[in-house]
Enzyme design. Structure first.
Site, PDB file in Angstrom:
ATOM      1  N   ASP A 271       0.834  -1.211   0.000  1.00 35.48           N
ATOM      2  CA  ASP A 271       0.000   0.000   0.000  1.00 35.48           C
ATOM      3  C   ASP A 271       0.866   1.257   0.000  1.00 35.48           C
ATOM      4  O   ASP A 271       2.007   1.237   0.468  1.00 35.48           O
ATOM      5  CB  ASP A 271      -0.918  -0.016   1.230  1.00 35.48           C
ATOM      6  CG  ASP A 271      -2.101   0.915   1.051  1.00 35.48           C
ATOM      7  OD1 ASP A 271      -2.358   1.365  -0.075  1.00 35.48           O
ATOM      8  OD2 ASP A 271      -2.780   1.201   2.063  1.00 35.48           O
TER       9      ASP A 271
ATOM     10  N   ASN B 240     -10.735  -2.543  -6.192  1.00 34.59           N
ATOM     11  CA  ASN B 240      -9.919  -1.556  -6.926  1.00 34.59           C
ATOM     12  C   ASN B 240     -10.500  -1.166  -8.295  1.00 34.59           C
ATOM     13  O   ASN B 240     -10.079  -0.188  -8.900  1.00 34.59           O
ATOM     14  CB  ASN B 240      -8.481  -2.063  -7.114  1.00 34.59           C
ATOM     15  CG  ASN B 240      -7.644  -1.995  -5.852  1.00 34.59           C
ATOM     16  OD1 ASN B 240      -6.682  -2.730  -5.681  1.00 34.59           O
ATOM     17  ND2 ASN B 240      -8.007  -1.097  -4.932  1.00 34.59           N
TER      18      ASN B 240
HETATM   19  C1  FPP Z   1      -1.861   0.277  -3.295  1.00 35.53           C
HETATM   20  O1  FPP Z   1      -1.448   1.615  -3.304  1.00 35.53           O
HETATM   21  C2  FPP Z   1      -1.376  -0.397  -4.474  1.00 35.53           C
HETATM   22  C3  FPP Z   1      -2.161  -0.911  -5.470  1.00 35.53           C
HETATM   23  C4  FPP Z   1      -3.624  -0.862  -5.442  1.00 35.53           C
HETATM   24  C5  FPP Z   1      -1.560  -1.531  -6.654  1.00 35.53           C
HETATM   25  C6  FPP Z   1      -0.386  -2.397  -6.392  1.00 35.53           C
HETATM   26  C7  FPP Z   1       0.399  -2.445  -7.617  1.00 35.53           C
HETATM   27  C8  FPP Z   1       1.745  -2.424  -7.696  1.00 35.53           C
HETATM   28  C9  FPP Z   1       2.639  -2.536  -6.532  1.00 35.53           C
HETATM   29  C10 FPP Z   1       2.437  -2.226  -9.002  1.00 35.53           C
HETATM   30  C11 FPP Z   1       2.028  -3.089 -10.112  1.00 35.53           C
HETATM   31  C12 FPP Z   1       2.300  -4.498  -9.830  1.00 35.53           C
HETATM   32  C13 FPP Z   1       2.606  -5.423 -10.754  1.00 35.53           C
HETATM   33  C14 FPP Z   1       2.715  -6.846 -10.395  1.00 35.53           C
HETATM   34  C15 FPP Z   1       2.844  -5.083 -12.155  1.00 35.53           C
HETATM   35  P1  FPP Z   1      -2.530   2.739  -3.421  1.00 35.53           P
HETATM   36  O2  FPP Z   1      -2.655   3.126  -4.847  1.00 35.53           O
HETATM   37  O3  FPP Z   1      -3.801   2.303  -2.757  1.00 35.53           O
HETATM   38  O4  FPP Z   1      -1.841   3.887  -2.604  1.00 35.53           O
HETATM   39  P2  FPP Z   1      -2.526   4.944  -1.629  1.00 35.53           P
HETATM   40  O5  FPP Z   1      -3.130   4.164  -0.493  1.00 35.53           O
HETATM   41  O6  FPP Z   1      -1.382   5.773  -1.189  1.00 35.53           O
HETATM   42  O7  FPP Z   1      -3.530   5.686  -2.451  1.00 35.53           O
END
Ligand code: FPP
Length: 243
Positions: free
Chosen positions: A20, A68
């Site tokens: 996250d 998501n």
């Molecule tokens: C959470 O951060 C992350 C995600 C919803 C996506 C996770 C994806 C990756 C780590 C990169 C892509 C992965 C691959 C395997 C290609 P958030 O966006 O919810 O962050 P925030 O809480 O700060 O808004």
């Protein structure tokens, strides 16, 4: 700290991570959220290597939840493309490192091209046994349990299973990764204290470790901190310590 350290016998076999903080990491730098995801993807490679080096055998990463899909279309499309891109660029490394790769989640609901690539990489790596990497995409812990219930209900309806046979051991056979042990340690980056519908069944006795560090900033030193903390914990699985 390197492999073979004092706590090596207490290394988790299965580590799960809620990655996250990509969005907040980007915002702090005045960058688009997608930039956080781009750097977050690079991180996966780095952290998987460190896990292998430390003797962890299974790594399960939460990359995209059922919920998501509610994000802006641009961000969702970017992530779907990133997953495809990951599969294209990583397949050779996964083979080289003998990694068994799986996607857990409702794969059938993903875009066609992504599904095709997932199948290709899963088929290609299916006999690898040195390390297991599970990427949770379109994943929900409640949905995983519902999917298991659906299969079991069908077996009952077709009189292939008697309801008397259904117990915890039986049920777990119908989860997405029945052959793998449950997570010993769950790390969440980004500072929130919640499980966000991740591996609900499997984390019944999992140890939690939360860090404020955002996923793109997560490094070996943070993983080591989590592992040292894990090594000190006394896991009783609901029992009491012997006198
Ligand atoms: C959470 O951060 C992350 C995600 C919803 C996506 C996770 C994806 C990756 C780590 C990169 C892509 C992965 C691959 C395997 C290609 P958030 O966006 O919810 O962050 P925030 O809480 O700060 O808004």
């Amino acid at each position: 700290m390197n492999e073979g350290t004092v706590f090596s016998e207490k290394i988790p076999t299965h580590l799960a991570i809620i990655m996250d903080g990509n969005g907040r990491w980007a915002k702090q730098r005045g960058l688009p959220r997608t930039e956080g995801h781009r750097v977050g993807m690079e991180k996966i490679r780095e952290i998987m290597d460190i896990c292998q080096k430390k003797g962890i055998k299974v790594l399960t990463l939460y990359a995209f939840s059922k919920q998501n899909w509610n994000r802006p279309k641009r961000e969702v499309n970017f992530l779907m493309k990133k997953f495809e891109n990951y599969l294209d660029t990583e397949v050779d490394t996964l083979m080289e490192k003998r990694v068994n790769f799986r996607v857990i989640g409702r794969v059938k609901e993903l875009p066609f091209n992504l599904r095709k690539k997932i199948k290709k990489v899963m088929d290609k790596t299916k006999n690898n046994r040195d390390f297991f990497l599970n990427l949770a995409i379109n994943y929900g812990g409640q949905e995983e349990i519902v999917d298991a219930v659906k299969i079991i209900s069908r077996l009952v309806k077709e009189s292939k299973v008697s309801p008397r046979k259904i117990d915890v051991e039986f049920f777990k056979r119908y989860l997405y990764t029945p052959d793998l042990p449950y997570p010993d340690l769950l790390i969440r980056t980004g500072g929130e204290f919640r499980v966000s519908n991740f591996l609900l069944w499997q984390i019944a006795y999992t140890e939690f470790w939360v860090t404020k560090v955002f996923w793109p900033d997560f490094k070996e030193e943070h993983l080591e901190e989590a592992l040292i903390d894990f090594a000190k914990r006394e896991r009783r699985f609901g029992a009491i310590k012997e006198e």
